[in-house]
Scaffold this motif. Structure first.
Motif, PDB file in Angstrom:
ATOM      1  N   ALA A  14     -13.942 -31.025  33.629  1.00 55.72           N
ATOM      2  CA  ALA A  14     -14.475 -31.240  32.272  1.00 55.72           C
ATOM      3  C   ALA A  14     -13.328 -31.625  31.341  1.00 55.72           C
ATOM      4  CB  ALA A  14     -15.148 -29.965  31.773  1.00 55.72           C
ATOM      5  N   VAL A  15     -13.616 -32.533  30.413  1.00 53.85           N
ATOM      6  CA  VAL A  15     -12.578 -33.078  29.547  1.00 53.85           C
ATOM      7  C   VAL A  15     -12.420 -32.210  28.301  1.00 53.85           C
ATOM      8  CG1 VAL A  15     -11.784 -35.150  28.340  1.00 53.85           C
ATOM      9  CG2 VAL A  15     -13.257 -35.359  30.335  1.00 53.85           C
ATOM     10  N   CYS A  16     -11.182 -31.982  27.927  1.00 51.81           N
ATOM     11  CA  CYS A  16     -10.913 -31.264  26.674  1.00 51.81           C
ATOM     12  C   CYS A  16     -11.482 -32.066  25.512  1.00 51.81           C
ATOM     13  CB  CYS A  16      -9.408 -31.071  26.490  1.00 51.81           C
ATOM     14  SG  CYS A  16      -8.958 -30.322  24.900  1.00 51.81           S
ATOM     15  N   THR A  17     -12.158 -31.388  24.604  1.00 51.03           N
ATOM     16  CA  THR A  17     -12.849 -32.099  23.512  1.00 51.03           C
ATOM     17  C   THR A  17     -12.050 -32.129  22.216  1.00 51.03           C
ATOM     18  OG1 THR A  17     -14.000 -30.033  22.987  1.00 51.03           O
ATOM     19  CG2 THR A  17     -15.156 -31.615  24.389  1.00 51.03           C
ATOM     20  N   ASN A  18     -10.784 -31.739  22.261  1.00 48.72           N
ATOM     21  CA  ASN A  18      -9.990 -31.754  21.036  1.00 48.72           C
ATOM     22  C   ASN A  18      -9.701 -33.185  20.615  1.00 48.72           C
ATOM     23  OD1 ASN A  18      -7.714 -31.384  19.090  1.00 48.72           O
ATOM     24  ND2 ASN A  18      -7.947 -29.259  19.721  1.00 48.72           N
ATOM     25  N   SER A  19      -9.861 -33.474  19.353  1.00 48.70           N
ATOM     26  CA  SER A  19      -9.718 -34.844  18.862  1.00 48.70           C
ATOM     27  C   SER A  19      -8.269 -35.241  18.627  1.00 48.70           C
ATOM     28  CB  SER A  19     -10.512 -35.010  17.562  1.00 48.70           C
ATOM     29  OG  SER A  19     -10.063 -34.077  16.597  1.00 48.70           O
ATOM     30  N   GLN A  20      -7.342 -34.309  18.849  1.00 48.18           N
ATOM     31  CA  GLN A  20      -5.927 -34.621  18.659  1.00 48.18           C
ATOM     32  C   GLN A  20      -5.225 -34.703  20.011  1.00 48.18           C
ATOM     33  OE1 GLN A  20      -3.992 -32.190  15.743  1.00 48.18           O
ATOM     34  NE2 GLN A  20      -5.724 -32.262  14.350  1.00 48.18           N
ATOM     35  N   GLU A  21      -4.376 -35.724  20.125  1.00 54.05           N
ATOM     36  CA  GLU A  21      -3.757 -36.001  21.413  1.00 54.05           C
ATOM     37  C   GLU A  21      -2.797 -34.898  21.833  1.00 54.05           C
ATOM     38  OE1 GLU A  21      -2.205 -40.073  23.609  1.00 54.05           O
ATOM     39  OE2 GLU A  21      -2.203 -39.924  21.422  1.00 54.05           O
ATOM     40  N   ASN A  22      -2.002 -34.426  20.934  1.00 57.13           N
ATOM     41  CA  ASN A  22      -0.980 -33.430  21.266  1.00 57.13           C
ATOM     42  C   ASN A  22      -1.239 -32.132  20.503  1.00 57.13           C
ATOM     43  OD1 ASN A  22       0.611 -35.241  22.931  1.00 57.13           O
ATOM     44  ND2 ASN A  22       1.136 -36.282  21.013  1.00 57.13           N
ATOM     45  N   HIS A  23      -2.434 -31.597  20.656  1.00 61.15           N
ATOM     46  CA  HIS A  23      -2.781 -30.366  19.936  1.00 61.15           C
ATOM     47  C   HIS A  23      -2.039 -29.180  20.540  1.00 61.15           C
ATOM     48  CE1 HIS A  23      -5.569 -28.991  23.171  1.00 61.15           C
ATOM     49  NE2 HIS A  23      -5.765 -30.293  23.333  1.00 61.15           N
ATOM     50  N   THR A  24      -1.887 -28.145  19.715  1.00 58.29           N
ATOM     51  CA  THR A  24      -1.117 -26.966  20.151  1.00 58.29           C
ATOM     52  C   THR A  24      -2.000 -25.884  20.748  1.00 58.29           C
ATOM     53  OG1 THR A  24      -1.252 -26.118  17.883  1.00 58.29           O
ATOM     54  CG2 THR A  24       0.728 -27.355  18.485  1.00 58.29           C
ATOM     55  N   GLU A  25      -3.304 -25.902  20.425  1.00 58.99           N
ATOM     56  CA  GLU A  25      -4.193 -24.892  20.992  1.00 58.99           C
ATOM     57  C   GLU A  25      -4.428 -25.156  22.473  1.00 58.99           C
ATOM     58  OE1 GLU A  25      -5.191 -26.956  18.637  1.00 58.99           O
ATOM     59  OE2 GLU A  25      -5.500 -25.862  16.780  1.00 58.99           O
ATOM     60  N   LYS A  26      -4.972 -24.159  23.126  1.00 61.29           N
ATOM     61  CA  LYS A  26      -5.324 -24.336  24.520  1.00 61.29           C
ATOM     62  C   LYS A  26      -6.479 -25.326  24.640  1.00 61.29           C
ATOM     63  CE  LYS A  26      -3.614 -20.045  26.483  1.00 61.29           C
ATOM     64  NZ  LYS A  26      -3.890 -18.912  27.396  1.00 61.29           N
ATOM     65  N   HIS A  27      -6.524 -25.995  25.772  1.00 64.03           N
ATOM     66  CA  HIS A  27      -7.601 -26.968  26.009  1.00 64.03           C
ATOM     67  C   HIS A  27      -8.928 -26.231  26.148  1.00 64.03           C
ATOM     68  CE1 HIS A  27      -4.542 -29.983  26.587  1.00 64.03           C
ATOM     69  NE2 HIS A  27      -3.997 -29.293  27.575  1.00 64.03           N
ATOM     70  N   GLN A  28      -9.976 -26.853  25.633  1.00 67.44           N
ATOM     71  CA  GLN A  28     -11.315 -26.281  25.734  1.00 67.44           C
ATOM     72  C   GLN A  28     -12.316 -27.399  25.993  1.00 67.44           C
ATOM     73  OE1 GLN A  28     -11.842 -24.095  22.030  1.00 67.44           O
ATOM     74  NE2 GLN A  28     -11.635 -22.176  23.128  1.00 67.44           N
ATOM     75  N   ALA A  29     -13.347 -27.069  26.736  1.00 67.63           N
ATOM     76  CA  ALA A  29     -14.431 -28.027  26.986  1.00 67.63           C
ATOM     77  C   ALA A  29     -15.748 -27.341  26.686  1.00 67.63           C
ATOM     78  CB  ALA A  29     -14.408 -28.503  28.437  1.00 67.63           C
ATOM     79  N   GLU A  30     -16.686 -28.092  26.134  1.00 68.48           N
ATOM     80  CA  GLU A  30     -17.968 -27.490  25.771  1.00 68.48           C
ATOM     81  C   GLU A  30     -18.883 -27.345  26.982  1.00 68.48           C
ATOM     82  OE1 GLU A  30     -21.448 -27.951  22.387  1.00 68.48           O
ATOM     83  OE2 GLU A  30     -19.723 -29.296  22.394  1.00 68.48           O
ATOM     84  N   PHE A  31     -18.840 -28.327  27.887  1.00 67.72           N
ATOM     85  CA  PHE A  31     -19.728 -28.284  29.052  1.00 67.72           C
ATOM     86  C   PHE A  31     -18.901 -28.331  30.337  1.00 67.72           C
ATOM     87  CE2 PHE A  31     -22.224 -30.445  25.702  1.00 67.72           C
ATOM     88  CZ  PHE A  31     -23.227 -29.506  25.564  1.00 67.72           C
ATOM     89  N   HIS A  32     -18.634 -27.175  30.891  1.00 63.41           N
ATOM     90  CA  HIS A  32     -17.973 -27.149  32.192  1.00 63.41           C
ATOM     91  C   HIS A  32     -18.984 -27.515  33.276  1.00 63.41           C
ATOM     92  CE1 HIS A  32     -13.935 -25.614  31.252  1.00 63.41           C
ATOM     93  NE2 HIS A  32     -14.528 -25.076  30.200  1.00 63.41           N
ATOM     94  N   ARG A  33     -18.461 -27.789  34.472  1.00 62.16           N
ATOM     95  CA  ARG A  33     -19.311 -28.344  35.515  1.00 62.16           C
ATOM     96  C   ARG A  33     -19.291 -27.477  36.764  1.00 62.16           C
ATOM     97  NH1 ARG A  33     -16.039 -34.044  35.067  1.00 62.16           N
ATOM     98  NH2 ARG A  33     -16.309 -34.351  32.822  1.00 62.16           N
ATOM     99  N   SER A  34     -20.167 -27.818  37.672  1.00 60.32           N
ATOM    100  CA  SER A  34     -20.188 -27.158  38.982  1.00 60.32           C
ATOM    101  C   SER A  34     -18.963 -27.608  39.772  1.00 60.32           C
ATOM    102  CB  SER A  34     -21.461 -27.534  39.739  1.00 60.32           C
ATOM    103  OG  SER A  34     -21.373 -27.137  41.091  1.00 60.32           O
ATOM    104  N   GLY A  35     -18.296 -26.641  40.409  1.00 58.30           N
ATOM    105  CA  GLY A  35     -17.093 -26.977  41.161  1.00 58.30           C
ATOM    106  C   GLY A  35     -17.344 -27.972  42.276  1.00 58.30           C
ATOM    107  N   GLY A  36     -18.552 -27.963  42.834  1.00 58.03           N
ATOM    108  CA  GLY A  36     -18.880 -28.885  43.916  1.00 58.03           C
ATOM    109  C   GLY A  36     -18.779 -30.338  43.513  1.00 58.03           C
TER     110      GLY A  36
END
Length: 1662
Positions: free
Chosen positions: A1531-1553
């Motif tokens: 899942a892609v990090c949804t932060n709108s800044q390229e070099n943000h300082t916070e940890k990466h977060q994604a709203e919709f994680h996926r099935s590992g398969g």
């Protein structure tokens, strides 16, 4: 009549001994009907009504006085328009000052004090500055003045309002509910309450039974054997003996004071003349009957052995016949007070009747001496005489008490207050329609419960909240503690089980009882509904009281036994430890072993008794039945029905949607609403959220200050809150509040502006360490509850009762841990410690020592908690702002003495008010939440608490929401900068093209951008300072400020690079442009010559247009050939051959390259699932022995894919840096690209050096990136050729020169030819300006609508929606998904391109209109420039060259280079500038029409004409963000800044398969979502080393990219990716060469999902 009332023995009344004294308002000897004096008992002004007229006058006078009283108290408008509890249960300015400055303050002060159970509420007076009258005869000595009784000011002052008049006035002017609150509070203050009272204006006697319905008293009786029995009863129905006091005539002693000495010598149950605030006159207490109760404590010192009611008839009973009659009938003992016996007194008839009656009688003579030594004389059977004069009052009280006790013991007659309602001559306050309706509705419910066992009622009539709800809660918690390999399958099964429970609840639906309750709440009016609720509570208490009383008795007895056994057990454990350490002799060990065997039996006994205690607790819980359980059932019915999914049918056709509205109305009206179900230890989130939604809809999204309260059980939390805010939290000595309840306290309108919030939302909780939870996981429950309420509250009150060190230790440990968690999740509540029941609050040194000890304990607890929570904190102030001097409050004991007769301690009430003021003061400086935010906070906290790791699981949705809104604003700010720079670039490029600018400095660009930057900064500052969430926003201000500046600087640098490149291109083309200029002049002259030649011929021979065109065409080719014969030819390019040659040469194996090219597998290299075919595995050392690694693990696959992504991105950047458009394509570019690819591949190092790439990988990767580069090179080379190839250039100019030819042929003047050439040039520049403008316009328009009008996360949702809804071949659809999953940036860019294409292909009248307006605007500018040039040239007598210079210079910024390069021969003849301007106007009109026709829709636009295409602008704007992918699911990090300082977060994680994760040693997919895996303990993962595994619950410990991510447990449906797995499971199996079987089996519930549900789960806001 007057003489009869006052007696005959005294001509003049001596007021010194009367109950109330007065100077009298007039002369007693006046012959006219005048004021005769004051009735000392009644304290009312009386007249001598010797005639009927006199009686009428007295009535009218009294009415006027009463009306005047109401006006003085500001109640004159409230008698008919009644006061309600809402008038006083608000946060008002009067909170700051509790003193009465005017008589109008008396009412509010009385009520406020009463609500805080301050018995000084009756001690009212208006505070005036003390004055001493100095009026005395001048020159007269003090001794002489001493004998002057009239010394002082003779002016008659208006007497101040009597406190009981205030009480009665408020009572009469209040509605029934406020009256009930008043009476209940009066009773809590141990005051007598009104029993019978006349209407002040009609005289109708009223019985306020309703007001007494909530009075409940507890007492203890002791029988002759010494056995103590506890009783708790509502006093309206308690069967008690009644002792009635009334007087006949006027007496010198105070009857009320005498009664007080009998009941409670330390407290004035009845108000009397010596009470503070008493005055000579009172108007509303005459004929009033008050009742008070004596309550024994079960001790030998009790005055009476059982509860006794005392009634007090105020005024002369001889004229209050109705009241006297009712009282004597109900009385067990009558006590009559007379001044003295007088046979001639007509009132002796009353005394005689009483003496002849069977009821015991005590006659008290106040003014008559008795020679007997005994205070009491028995004058007959059950008849006694007491003389007060000359006797010690205390002795008399003791004797009188003994007589009453004797009378009650010999002839016990009991009476319940409610029987008074049987008297027809009185008016019952319950006789109103709303009360009757409410009562009937409640009785209808009780008829249903008739003959039911209270212990089984809930199970039978409230089935949804019992075992079903508890099972659902358990399974919901189990969802967070999944075990096994296929977590999703287990989760799905549990969800199915939960769904089954919900279906069972649905099937139960509304029981008959619940149907009646809901109908009553829905149909009854506001007042009727309140009566219904009160009646229901009354009747339910009556229904359950006996059962609860017996169970409570049994429970406490068993609890005492368990405590005793536990003490012995603990003592034995200590002994055992010591013995093992100190004794080693066999005999001692043997003796101890025998003792241990005995103690083992005791341990078993303890466990048995604890289980028995648990059983009693469960019975107690079952028998507890009230309104809160019915509301809980409503909640469960609602949750069950709302949970219905597709395919679930309702059993009953009932409307459940109105249930939250009913509950919301109750909450708004002041009822506590259950927030956490204490029995299930669960928050019914759906129900609570729905109720709050309705509250918000009703009130608006109001601002609330949330006040939470924590404390040990039975520590007085609810009592304190009820006293502080006049709330209705349940207070019970038997059983504590279960769970958490919330209640709203309104802020008055005048205080809202000052406080910045609209309500205080109070959250009260069950006691920590509650007895009912003994034997359960008490500590976990307490920590959970403390964390929950601490997180909810803006402020948390921590209530500590007494000074027991162990209890204090327990609560401090719980509280400190809760606040530490708040710090870790960045919630910042404040706290105040309330230390109740402190013995000596005034002892300053003791309090200082207490504060120091508390600080030490808090610091100690902090260190311990820091170890558990892994938090860096040394002292309590490290985790929360805390000042031990200001944040610790000490409260006096609640009772002033020993219950049950002790009144509340006034100092306690003062402490409550001081704390309330402090809370409100702090609240005014707090950033409060809105109700919607509180609603979301409840959800966030509870969701996190359900997971075992609260800190890791907590998702601050409010903070996330605020951040996302900030991202939307950030996108607007950055677009403003980008849009402004596009305009600046256009202007600067125009200047460069016209030769006005030869170099661009960065400072110049910064100056051009300064205005826009200033606007953005101003908007930024305003947003952060004025937004309602500014307190939350502040944490990101600095970073976003820097980021905006960074974007600005990047735009400046990028623009400078573009402009420098353009200048460079212009310089490189300088010679070519000069040659072209010369060639164009040559062609112009040749065209002119040819035209003149044919013109001369045409005079003899007429030629048509076709012939002329043919003649022109025949010579045009030769002209161009002659001019370009020495120019080198620009050849076509073949990039594919270059790639093969370069790669083949690099490997010396052309065959490999050709084979890979032919197979075309390289085109999928960026989405390949398994890269095993591209690598050779190596021997790796895992442990002591080197082993062959069998295959790539998922981490290796990810790292290879990341390498490919980096190579693709760097190649794109490299291609953009090549000067192809200036110098043309060169095979060296391909060579450089291939060299860079080779370098990147060689630099790549696997984690454990377990594999190396085959040459096929390098070849395929090079082929892929070169093929992508080829598309760009072809386009750029085409532009280069168009610009630099003279043959192509003149080919495009042919039509232009034919027109020159025709103009001259047709005899056009030089001005006409010049004007025409200018318009030809203008057509080019206007067209280019249209493209520049419309590119920006398209971007603006698309940004204003979905999917481009939100933040980066919103854009991704739309991309997912488009993927789900795509049409066509399934394999193609799957491949598009693969591109999105493996190369998200590429897919995003493609999505943007596709949307721009769709936008431009669609009908767009607005865009066409804008284009036309833009063309018209340029037309106006050109004409204006031409006219201004004409005027200026005429003014300075300039020539045509000057005109051309002025004209072109004025158009530089708008249109760029508009110069025409014609020879002097052509321009020298142009002298008539008016003609020239007219020609330009005429020809320009033709140009404009032509442009409009050619650009009548967006699809007419040619992409190659854009200086910068709209899609490229949007790609730059939206794709310069974070592209990191979750290491588990991609899942892609949804932060709108390229070099943000916070940890990466994604709203919709996926099935590992989806990413190929599978179980080791199998081909079975792992379908678990990473958001599920991080919540379990039994799953681990490897990062390369198969011997080193990491638990998913602590995935960040793996370091590297894992530590850069924040992945919270999420148990929401995530329907989108579940649908995808089911929809494309075959494609996934083929792609990854794995199967969805065994441990990877797809749950059946996933397969029921459809596309629309998947899209809906994205939560796209339309």
């Amino acid at each position: 009549m007057g003489n009869l009332l006052w007696g005959k023995k005294e001509e003049k009344m001596d007021w010194s001994d009367s109950e109330h004294t007065s100077d009298g308002p007039g002369d007693l000897a006046s012959p006219e009907p005048a004021w005769t004096g004051l009735d000392p008992e009644r304290n009312t002004v009386t007249m001598a009504p010797t005639t009927a007229i006199g009686l009428q006058q007295e009535g009218e006078s009294r009415a006027r006085l009463k009306e005047d009283l109401l006006k003085r108290l500001d109640l004159d408008l409230k008698y008919n328009n009644k006061l309600t509890k809402g008038c006083f249960l608000e946060i008002t300015p009067s909170l700051q000052n509790n003193e009465c400055r005017t008589e109008k303050d008396l009412v509010h002060t009385f009520i406020q004090r009463l609500l805080t159970i301050d018995y000084r509420a009756r001690y009212l007076s208006v505070k005036n500055d003390p004055t001493i009258p100095k009026s005395h005869p001048a020159g007269k000595c003090a001794f002489g003045a001493l004998s002057n009784r009239n010394a002082g000011n003779k002016e008659k002052k208006q007497a101040h309002v009597h406190p009981m008049d205030v009480e009665m006035a408020v009572f009469h002017c209040s509605d029934n509910f406020l009256q009930q609150i008043m009476v209940t509070k009066l009773s809590q203050c141990q005051y007598a309450v009104p029993l019978l009272l006349p209407n002040p204006f009609t005289g109708q006697i009223e019985f306020p039974l309703w007001t007494m319905r909530q009075i409940s008293k507890s007492w203890k009786t002791m029988d002759t054997s010494g056995r103590v029995t506890s009783k708790t009863l509502p006093m309206y129905k308690a069967q008690t003996p009644v002792v009635t006091f009334f007087r006949i005539g006027s007496i010198s002693s105070s009857k009320s004071q005498l009664m007080n000495r009998l009941i409670n010598e330390k407290h004035d149950t009845f108000f009397h003349r010596d009470c503070p605030g008493s005055s000579r006159e009172r108007l509303l207490m005459d004929e009033v009957v008050e009742i008070g109760w004596y309550l024994p404590s079960g001790n030998s010192t009790d005055y009476f052995s059982d509860c006794v009611a005392f009634c007090n008839l105020h005024g002369d009973s001889s004229i209050n016949e109705t009241q006297r009659k009712i009282l004597t009938e109900m009385s067990s003992v009558n006590v009559v007070l007379l001044p003295q016996l007088d046979e001639n007194d007509n009132n002796m008839v009353i005394v005689k009747e009483l003496c002849e009656g069977l009821t015991p009688l005590i006659v008290i003579l106040t003014d008559e001496e008795d020679d007997s030594e005994d205070a009491v004389s028995e004058i007959g059977e059950g008849k006694y005489r007491v003389s007060l004069k000359g006797r010690n009052q205390s002795d008399v009280s003791v004797a009188l008490r003994e007589v009453i006790k004797n009378c009650l013991s010999e002839q016990l007659v009991t009476f319940s207050v409610e029987k008074i309602a049987e008297h027809s001559e009185i008016k019952l306050d319950e006789d109103n329609e709303d009360c009757h309706r409410g009562k009937e509705a409640a009785q209808q419910i009780m008829r249903l419960l008739k003959r039911e066992d209270p212990s089984t009622v809930k199970e039978k009539y409230l089935p949804c909240q019992g075992k079903l709800w508890h099972d659902w809660c358990k399974k919901n918690k189990d969802l967070r503690r999944l075990k096994g390999d296929n977590l999703e399958l287990e989760k799905s099964r549990k969800e199915a089980e939960m769904k089954e429970i919900r279906i069972k609840q649905q099937n139960h639906g509304f029981s008959e009882l619940m149907r009646l309750v809901v109908e009553s709440l829905d149909l009854l009016s506001g007042s009727g509904k309140m009566y219904f609720l009160k009646w229901l509570a009354i009747l339910l208490d009556d229904f359950t009281s006996d059962t609860l009383s017996a169970l409570l008795k049994e429970y406490h007895q068993k609890w005492s036994e368990v405590l005793a056994l536990k003490k012995k057990h603990d003592k034995f454990e200590d002994e055992k430890t010591k013995t093992r350490l100190k004794h080693k002799l066999d005999k001692q060990t043997y003796d101890f072993s025998k003792k241990m065997h005995l103690e083992h039996d005791k341990t078993d006994q303890l466990k048995t008794e604890q289980l028995n205690l648990e059983k009693i607790s469960n019975k107690l819980n079952s028998a507890t039945f009230g309104l809160e359980h019915m509301l809980r059932e409503m909640g469960q019915i609602y949750e069950a029905l709302v949970s219905q999914k597709r395919g679930t049918k309702r059993k009953r056709n009932v409307d459940y949607t109105g249930l939250p509205k009913l509950a919301a109305e109750l909450m708004i009206s002041g009822h506590p609403m259950e927030l956490m179900d204490g029995d299930a230890a669960h928050v019914p989130l759906v129900w609570v959220s729905a109720v709050l939604d309705k509250v918000i809809r009703k009130l608006g999204d109001q601002r609330v200050f949330v006040l939470s309260v924590l404390g040990i059980q039975s520590s007085g939390k609810s009592t304190m809150l009820n006293a502080m805010f006049g709330l209705q939290f349940a207070v019970s000595a038997g059983r504590c509040t279960r769970g958490a309840f919330m209640q709203l306290v309104k802020v008055s309108e005048e205080m809202k502006e000052e406080l910045k919030f609209d309500y205080i939302l109070v959250v009260d909780t069950e006691g920590l360490r509650a007895l009912e939870l003994a034997g359960k996981d008490t500590l976990h429950h307490d920590n959970e509850l403390a964390t929950f309420v601490a997180g909810l509250g803006n402020m948390t009150l921590i209530n500590i009762f007494g000074e027991n060190p162990s209890e204090m230790q327990d609560i401090l440990q719980i509280v400190v841990q809760a606040f530490m968690r708040m710090k870790q999740v960045r919630l910042n509540p404040s706290c105040v410690f309330v230390h109740q029941n402190v013995t000596d609050v005034a002892a300053g040194e003791k309090m200082m020592e207490g504060r120091r000890r508390l600080q030490d304990r808090l610091d100690e607890m902090t260190k311990l908690a820091a170890e558990d929570e892994v938090c860096d904190a040394e002292c309590f102030s490290d985790i929360i702002a805390f000042n031990v001097q200001k944040d610790v409050k000490y409260f006096s004991q609640l009772w002033e003495g020993s219950p049950p007769m002790a009144p509340p301690n006034p100092r306690y009430s003062e402490n409550v008010q001081e704390l309330k003021r402090d809370i409100v003061s702090r609240a005014s400086k707090t950033n409060c939440m809105k109700l919607s935010q509180f609603q979301q906070r409840v959800k966030d906290l509870w969701e996190a608490l359900l997971n075992e790791n609260f800190v890791f699981s907590f998702r601050n949705t409010l903070e996330i929401s605020v951040y996302r809104k900030l991202e939307v604003e950030y996108e607007k700010w950055t677009w403003s900068l980008r849009s402004a720079m596009l305009s600046i670039e256009d202007k600067m490029l125009n200047r460069i093209s016209s030769g006005k600018v030869e170099a661009v400095e960065k400072q110049e660009l910064m100056r051009e951008m300064s205005e826009t930057l200033q606007k953005v900064q101003t908007s930024f500052k305003k947003y952060f300072e004025e937004d309602s969430e500014r307190q939350t926003l502040i944490q990101w201000k600095s970073r976003f400020e820097k980021q905006i500046q960074h974007v600005h600087d990047d735009l400046i640098d990028e623009a400078k690079r573009k402009l420098d490149e353009n200048i460079k291109q212009k310089n490189i083309r300088k010679n070519l442009d000069e040659q072209l200029k010369n060639h164009e002049n040559t062609l112009f002259e040749k065209s002119k010559e040819l035209a003149l030649k044919f013109k001369d011929q045409s005079e003899n021979k007429k030629q048509n247009l076709r012939d002329l065109k043919a003649e022109f065409d025949s010579v045009w080719g030769k002209w161009v050939s002659d001019l370009t014969k020495d120019v080198p030819e620009i050849k076509d390019i073949n990039i594919s051959n270059d790639v093969i040659n370069i790669l083949g040469g690099m490997f010396s194996e052309y065959g490999v390259v050709l084979d890979q090219k032919k197979r075309a597998e390289y085109r999928k290299i960026h989405i390949v699932a398994d890269y095993s075919s591209y690598v050779s595995m190596k021997r790796v050392k895992l442990g002591p022995v080197p082993l062959w690694k069998q295959s790539l693990n998922p981490e290796d696959q990810i790292s290879i894919r990341e390498l490919i992504s980096k190579v693709i991105q760097q190649t794109t950047e490299k291609v953009n840096s090549f000067p192809v458009s200036v110098q043309g394509y060169s095979s060296g570019y391909i060579q450089q690209i291939v060299r860079d690819v080779k370098q990147r591949v060689q630099e790549f190092k696997p984690r454990d050096d377990s594999f190396e790439f085959k040459k096929e990988f390098f070849v395929d990767l090079s082929l892929y990136v070169c093929e992508q580069a080829e598309k760009c090179f072809v386009e750029l080379h085409r532009k280069y050729r168009e610009t630099n190839d003279p043959v192509l250039h003149f080919k495009m100019k042919k039509a232009e020169y034919f027109k020159v030819f025709m103009n001259y042929y047709q005899g056009a003047t030089s001005a006409a030819v010049l004007g025409d050439q200018i318009c030809v040039k203008l057509k080019e520049t206007i067209l280019q300006s249209v493209y520049n403008m419309i590119a920006k316009f398209i971007c603006d328009q698309m940004r204003g609508k979905p999917p481009f009008n939100g933040n980066r996360g919103d854009l991704e949702k739309h991309i997912l929606k488009s993927l789900a809804e795509q049409e066509g071949d399934k394999e193609e659809k799957f491949n598009n998904f693969l591109t999105y999953m493996n190369q998200p940036k590429i897919h995003f860019e493609n999505f943007i391109r596709d949307r721009v294409r769709q936008y431009m292909a669609a009908e767009n009248p607005q865009a066409v209109s804008v284009i036309k307006e833009h063309i018209n605007h340029k037309q106006r500018i050109v004409i204006s420039a031409a006219e201004e040039a004409r005027n200026e040239v005429k003014l300075i007598s300039g020539d045509i060259n000057k005109w051309l210079e002025i004209f072109s210079n004025s158009l530089v910024d708008e249109l760029g280079d508009t110069r025409v390069h014609l020879s002097d021969d052509v321009t020298k003849n142009v002298t008539d500038y008016d003609v020239l301007v007219d020609v330009i106007k005429k020809e320009l009109l033709v140009v404009v029409k032509g442009l409009k026709v050619n650009l009548c829709k967006l699809s007419d636009l040619r992409k190659e004409m854009f200086r910068e295409k709209p899609e490229e602008i949007l790609i730059k704007h939206f794709c310069r963000c974070c592209w990191k992918q979750c290491p588990f699911c991609g899942a892609v990090c949804t932060n709108s800044q390229e070099n943000h300082t916070e940890k990466h977060q994604a709203e919709f994680h996926r099935s590992g398969g989806m990413k190929g994760w599978h179980f080791r040693g199998t081909t079975e997919f792992s379908i678990n979502f990473c958001t599920t895996k991080v919540a379990t303990d039994n799953l681990n993962f490897f990062t390369g080393n198969p011997e080193k595994k990491y638990p998913y619950r602590e995935f960040w410990t793996a370091g590297g990219e894992y530590a850069e991510w924040s992945i919270s447990a999420d148990f929401s449906s995530l329907a989108y990716w579940k649908w995808f797995v089911c929809e494309f499971h075959e494609n996934l199996e083929k792609y990854h060469n794995k199967t969805f079987s065994g441990k990877g089996e797809i749950p059946p519930e996933w397969k029921t999902l459809i596309q629309s549900e998947a899209v809906a789960s994205l939560g796209i806001i339309k």
